[in-house]
Design a protein around this motif. Structure first.
Motif, PDB file in Angstrom:
ATOM      1  N   GLU A   2      65.213  47.555  51.026  1.00  0.00           N
ATOM      2  CA  GLU A   2      64.026  47.813  50.207  1.00  0.00           C
ATOM      3  C   GLU A   2      64.261  49.003  49.291  1.00  0.00           C
ATOM      4  OE1 GLU A   2      59.243  48.626  50.731  1.00  0.00           O
ATOM      5  OE2 GLU A   2      60.524  48.294  52.481  1.00  0.00           O
ATOM      6  N   LYS A   4      63.733  52.280  47.347  1.00  0.00           N
ATOM      7  CA  LYS A   4      62.978  53.498  47.633  1.00  0.00           C
ATOM      8  C   LYS A   4      62.039  53.795  46.476  1.00  0.00           C
ATOM      9  CE  LYS A   4      63.641  58.385  48.750  1.00  0.00           C
ATOM     10  NZ  LYS A   4      62.783  58.349  49.950  1.00  0.00           N
ATOM     11  N   LEU A   5      60.769  54.076  46.791  1.00  0.00           N
ATOM     12  CA  LEU A   5      59.788  54.350  45.752  1.00  0.00           C
ATOM     13  C   LEU A   5      60.012  55.731  45.151  1.00  0.00           C
ATOM     14  CD1 LEU A   5      56.420  52.973  47.190  1.00  0.00           C
ATOM     15  CD2 LEU A   5      58.106  51.830  45.772  1.00  0.00           C
ATOM     16  N   ASP A   9      56.182  55.536  41.014  1.00  0.00           N
ATOM     17  CA  ASP A   9      55.667  54.356  41.718  1.00  0.00           C
ATOM     18  C   ASP A   9      54.407  54.707  42.516  1.00  0.00           C
ATOM     19  OD1 ASP A   9      57.736  52.643  40.858  1.00  0.00           O
ATOM     20  OD2 ASP A   9      59.058  53.387  42.435  1.00  0.00           O
ATOM     21  N   ILE A  10      54.443  55.846  43.206  1.00  0.00           N
ATOM     22  CA  ILE A  10      53.270  56.283  43.969  1.00  0.00           C
ATOM     23  C   ILE A  10      52.083  56.507  43.036  1.00  0.00           C
ATOM     24  CG2 ILE A  10      52.322  58.131  45.396  1.00  0.00           C
ATOM     25  CD1 ILE A  10      54.247  56.350  46.911  1.00  0.00           C
ATOM     26  N   GLU A  45      52.251  55.454  54.062  1.00  0.00           N
ATOM     27  CA  GLU A  45      52.501  54.022  54.204  1.00  0.00           C
ATOM     28  C   GLU A  45      53.894  53.635  53.744  1.00  0.00           C
ATOM     29  OE1 GLU A  45      49.444  52.034  52.069  1.00  0.00           O
ATOM     30  OE2 GLU A  45      47.909  52.327  53.623  1.00  0.00           O
ATOM     31  N   HIS A  46      54.363  54.272  52.671  1.00  0.00           N
ATOM     32  CA  HIS A  46      55.658  53.909  52.083  1.00  0.00           C
ATOM     33  C   HIS A  46      56.768  54.876  52.470  1.00  0.00           C
ATOM     34  CE1 HIS A  46      53.957  50.709  49.543  1.00  0.00           C
ATOM     35  NE2 HIS A  46      52.908  51.504  49.404  1.00  0.00           N
ATOM     36  N   PHE A  48      57.311  57.844  51.741  1.00  0.00           N
ATOM     37  CA  PHE A  48      57.848  58.421  50.508  1.00  0.00           C
ATOM     38  C   PHE A  48      58.318  59.855  50.740  1.00  0.00           C
ATOM     39  CE2 PHE A  48      56.926  61.165  46.808  1.00  0.00           C
ATOM     40  CZ  PHE A  48      57.856  60.653  45.921  1.00  0.00           C
TER      41      PHE A  48
END
Length: 313
Positions: A2, A4-5, A9-10, A45-46, A48
């Motif tokens: 996946e 990485k944000l 993105d956030i 959640e992500h 980050f």
């Protein structure tokens, strides 16, 4: 694996500017609690984690705002943009200017480009048929000008108040035969609202309404003046200075210096070229400054969207 944000993105997921995410990461107390909670939830959640370069730069933003105007040749929008730029420059922001030409598809394209560029916020001169549902993710870093929409920040002009002030001024001068030159009601503000305000003023003061509607051009003002002018006409109330310029040109050609022309927009050419004309300042520059201030409040301090009416004078 996946992807990485990034901090951008956030910001997009939260519907805020990158600078707001940076302030949350820096525990800036000026960010609204609701906005902070939403961003922190997304970060959790992500999973980050800002990169080293992002951590080094997270107290900064691009300091760029996108401005989408309807027409680059619009005198009123240019006045508003001047107010926006003065406010943005004073806060250290630059601006990217784009033109929609009243085409919803172009607005969508421009918004996508500005999102890809990662601008901190956007000011949009709105009009009919825009897809506000599609713009919902931008709500907290977007300000509409000239139209309001539920949930969005907006700055609108006082169309009704301006027409009422214009009519009251003519009545104070002893003029009662007032004909109206406007725009088809498909245009909500310059068209429907200003026409309805004229009709309401006529009803309130027991005047006989006479009106003709066309498009927003000098030529339309010229043609409509020809259809409305009668031997008893004392004033032509025009929904914009553009229409008033065309109407005044027709009156000049007819030698009707006894008829006063009024417009909205504070265009200096109208009163410079025609002695029997006056123009009301609808507050375009002040509205532009207000739109920029509201946007800065949203992207820098996490303030909620608000709907504002700019005062005319």
């Amino acid at each position: 694996m996946e992807k990485k944000l990034t901090i951008l993105d956030i910001a997009r997921l939260a519907g805020v500017g990158k600078s707001t995410v940076s302030r949350v990461l820096n525990r800036d107390p000026k960010v609204r609690e609701e906005t902070r909670a939403r961003i922190e939830q997304l970060i959790a959640e992500h999973d980050f984690t800002p990169s080293k370069s992002a951590r080094a730069m997270r107290s900064q933003s691009q300091k760029v705002v996108g401005i989408i105007v309807s027409r680059l040749d619009s005198g009123s929008e240019n006045q508003a943009v001047r107010g926006m730029l003065e406010t943005l420059y004073a806060s250290g922001y630059d601006a990217v200017l784009m033109e929609s030409k009243f085409e919803p598809a172009k607005v969508s394209e421009h918004l996508a480009v500005l999102e890809r560029r990662g601008v901190d916020g956007i000011i949009l001169f709105a009009f009919n048929d825009l897809d506000y549902e599609a713009m919902a993710p931008l709500r907290e870093r977007l300000v509409l000008v000239a139209r309001e929409a539920p949930g969005f920040s907006s700055v609108c002009f006082d169309d009704e108040g301006a027409i009422h002030a214009m009519v009251e001024g003519l009545l104070a001068d002893g003029l009662r035969e007032l004909a109206f030159i406007g725009v088809e009601p498909g245009d909500l503000t310059t068209g429907a609202r200003r026409r309805d305000a004229y009709l309401a003023a006529c009803a309130r003061h027991h005047l006989t309404p006479r009106l003709a509607l066309g498009d927003l051009s000098h030529q339309s003002g010229y043609r409509l003046a020809a259809t409305l002018l009668s031997p008893t006409t004392q004033a032509l109330v025009c929904a914009s200075d553009t229409l008033a310029l065309g109407a005044a040109k027709y009156l000049q050609e007819q030698g009707r210096s006894d008829v006063l022309v009024t417009g909205l927009g504070n265009n200096p050419l109208l009163t410079f070229l025609f002695a029997n004309a006056r123009s009301l300042d609808l507050g375009y520059k002040r509205a532009g400054a207000q739109a920029a201030s509201q946007l800065l409040d949203q992207i820098e301090r996490g303030e909620p969207p608000q709907a504002t009416i700019a005062a005319s004078r």
